[in-house]
Design a protein around this motif. Structure first.
Motif, PDB file in Angstrom:
ATOM      1  N   TRP A  14       0.810  -1.224   0.000  1.00 52.70           N
ATOM      2  CA  TRP A  14       0.000   0.000   0.000  1.00 52.70           C
ATOM      3  C   TRP A  14       0.838   1.266   0.000  1.00 52.70           C
ATOM      4  CZ3 TRP A  14      -4.809  -0.581  -1.344  1.00 52.70           C
ATOM      5  CH2 TRP A  14      -5.468  -1.782  -1.062  1.00 52.70           C
ATOM      6  N   ARG A  17       0.313   4.526  -2.266  1.00 55.56           N
ATOM      7  CA  ARG A  17      -0.626   4.144  -3.325  1.00 55.56           C
ATOM      8  C   ARG A  17      -2.018   4.763  -3.145  1.00 55.56           C
ATOM      9  NH1 ARG A  17       2.803  -0.492  -4.240  1.00 55.56           N
ATOM     10  NH2 ARG A  17       3.416  -0.242  -6.426  1.00 55.56           N
ATOM     11  N   TYR A  21      -5.133   4.049  -5.679  1.00 58.11           N
ATOM     12  CA  TYR A  21      -6.289   3.326  -5.116  1.00 58.11           C
ATOM     13  C   TYR A  21      -7.569   4.147  -5.332  1.00 58.11           C
ATOM     14  CZ  TYR A  21      -9.474   1.234  -1.742  1.00 58.11           C
ATOM     15  OH  TYR A  21     -10.575   0.659  -1.153  1.00 58.11           O
ATOM     16  N   SER A  24      -9.055   3.790  -8.722  1.00 59.13           N
ATOM     17  CA  SER A  24      -9.414   2.465  -9.247  1.00 59.13           C
ATOM     18  C   SER A  24     -10.268   1.680  -8.239  1.00 59.13           C
ATOM     19  CB  SER A  24      -8.137   1.692  -9.604  1.00 59.13           C
ATOM     20  OG  SER A  24      -7.288   1.593  -8.458  1.00 59.13           O
ATOM     21  N   PHE A  25      -9.615   0.887  -7.382  1.00 62.48           N
ATOM     22  CA  PHE A  25     -10.366  -0.055  -6.548  1.00 62.48           C
ATOM     23  C   PHE A  25     -11.242   0.617  -5.489  1.00 62.48           C
ATOM     24  CE2 PHE A  25      -8.034  -4.377  -7.101  1.00 62.48           C
ATOM     25  CZ  PHE A  25      -7.971  -4.174  -8.473  1.00 62.48           C
ATOM     26  N   ALA A  26     -10.971   1.882  -5.166  1.00 69.63           N
ATOM     27  CA  ALA A  26     -11.805   2.563  -4.158  1.00 69.63           C
ATOM     28  C   ALA A  26     -13.261   2.630  -4.606  1.00 69.63           C
ATOM     29  CB  ALA A  26     -11.265   3.956  -3.875  1.00 69.63           C
ATOM     30  N   CYS A  29     -14.778  -0.775  -3.788  1.00 72.57           N
ATOM     31  CA  CYS A  29     -14.971  -0.969  -2.339  1.00 72.57           C
ATOM     32  C   CYS A  29     -16.059  -0.041  -1.795  1.00 72.57           C
ATOM     33  CB  CYS A  29     -13.656  -0.734  -1.597  1.00 72.57           C
ATOM     34  SG  CYS A  29     -12.382  -1.947  -2.031  1.00 72.57           S
ATOM     35  N   GLY A  54      -8.551   3.807   4.362  1.00 71.48           N
ATOM     36  CA  GLY A  54      -8.098   4.038   2.988  1.00 71.48           C
ATOM     37  C   GLY A  54      -8.245   5.506   2.637  1.00 71.48           C
ATOM     38  N   THR A  55      -8.887   5.767   1.497  1.00 73.88           N
ATOM     39  CA  THR A  55      -9.056   7.152   1.062  1.00 73.88           C
ATOM     40  C   THR A  55     -10.299   7.806   1.678  1.00 73.88           C
ATOM     41  OG1 THR A  55     -10.016   6.199  -0.936  1.00 73.88           O
ATOM     42  CG2 THR A  55      -7.743   6.964  -1.074  1.00 73.88           C
ATOM     43  N   GLY A 216      -5.753  -0.046 -11.887  1.00 73.33           N
ATOM     44  CA  GLY A 216      -5.467  -0.489 -10.509  1.00 73.33           C
ATOM     45  C   GLY A 216      -4.299  -1.463 -10.474  1.00 73.33           C
ATOM     46  N   ILE A 221      -1.983  -1.966  -7.348  1.00 73.18           N
ATOM     47  CA  ILE A 221      -3.003  -2.044  -6.300  1.00 73.18           C
ATOM     48  C   ILE A 221      -3.415  -3.495  -6.027  1.00 73.18           C
ATOM     49  CG2 ILE A 221      -5.354  -1.367  -5.674  1.00 73.18           C
ATOM     50  CD1 ILE A 221      -3.345   0.933  -5.619  1.00 73.18           C
ATOM     51  N   ALA A 222      -3.456  -3.831  -4.744  1.00 71.30           N
ATOM     52  CA  ALA A 222      -3.878  -5.154  -4.237  1.00 71.30           C
ATOM     53  C   ALA A 222      -2.873  -6.234  -4.659  1.00 71.30           C
ATOM     54  CB  ALA A 222      -5.289  -5.478  -4.707  1.00 71.30           C
TER      55      ALA A 222
END
Ligand code: SAM
Length: 270
Positions: A14, A17, A21, A24-26, A29, A54-55, A216, A221-222
């Motif tokens: 992380w 990042r 994040y 993309s993946f935010a 989620c 996270g964000t 991502g 990411i991930a």
């Protein structure tokens, strides 16, 4: 509490990042943010902890609902991002399973796709139980196993010639792991002392532009992203091409992808 090798791997994964994040993946989620807050029935003025913010998606929504929000994350770039996004919240750097809060400090605790990133999930949930007041509520999400189509798409896309799996990549040891099923996730909460535990499966289609979604993993990411960025440029190109080929099956008339996915959402009362 000593960090495991898995935790060190997560810290590397992380590092710096937050922006990648957020782009993309935010968005993926963020789908469960409302459901989590509904599950803990957070009311204006209640003290809510968002662990692994996270964000700051869930923290922002909780603040908008009038909660007194505290949030933590292990990654400094996430903390900085969330602080800017949710100035009303108290956001601090902290790493599960050690939180810098008194016992019973919160009326409600949430963690959105975080317990799948900790090196000792039982210890992490025990710590969340410690900081939840008696009668307070918890709601947490993880990705299920077997993987839904969205997650399987990445697993299939990396099956290209020349792929090298880094030898130092570790999985959670079996004795610290738990079944990624509704029963397994519910048991994680019950075993930590939560009562009235339940777990539901939330299903949806993640609608996204194919190249935005690729960004991502392309930016590390991930765990899928860590695998992608460890490859040579030629292998990355092959993964990208294979991804686009497989993603075509999910393309809608407007050109966007609609990727079926699901999450486990577990709730309990302290
Ligand atoms: C998949 S992101 C989810 C972020 C956020 N909850 C959301 O819904 O967008 C996982 C987050 O958990 C954080 N994280 C991972 N392990 C952690 C730990 N042991 N303690 C605190 N945060 C952790 C990561 O830094 C990352 O920001």
């Amino acid at each position: 509490m000593t960090a495991t090798i898995f935790d060190h791997q997560e810290r590397r994964q992380w590092r710096d990042r937050a922006s990648a994040y957020a782009d993309s993946f935010a968005h993926l989620c963020g789908h469960t943010a409302s459901a989590l807050l509904d599950a803990v029935a957070v009311k204006p003025g209640e003290r809510l902890l968002d662990a692994g913010t996270g964000t700051g998606t869930v923290a922002a929504l909780a603040a908008a609902r009038g909660a007194e929000v505290t949030a933590v994350d292990a990654e400094p770039s996430m903390v900085a991002y969330a602080r800017e996004r949710v100035p009303a919240a108290n956001i601090v750097e902290a790493i599960l399973p050690s939180l810098p809060f008194e016992d019973d400090a919160f009326d409600a605790v949430v963690a959105n796709f975080v317990l799948n990133h900790v090196g000792d999930p039982r210890a992490a949930v025990a710590e969340l139980r410690r900081v939840t007041r008696t009668g307070g509520r918890i709601a947490v999400t993880i990705w299920p196993y077997p993987q839904p189509p969205l997650q399987r798409l990445w697993a299939d896309a990396v099956e290209v010639p020349g792929l090298v799996r880094p030898a130092d990549r570790v999985a959670l040891p079996a004795d610290l792991d738990f079944p990624r099923t509704p029963d397994g996730f519910a048991a994680l909460l019950s075993d930590a002392g939560f009562a009235e535990v339940g777990c539901e499966t939330v299903e949806w289609d993640h609608v996204v532009d194919a190249e935005d979604w690729w960004s991502g993993p392309a930016n590390g990411i991930a765990s899928i992203g860590q695998l992608v960025v460890a490859q040579t440029p030629a292998v990355v190109d092959r993964i990208h091409a294979r991804y686009l080929e497989l993603a075509a099956a999910f393309r809608r008339a407007d050109g966007l992808l609609a990727l079926p996915t699901s999450a486990l959402l577990a709730t309990g009362t302290a």
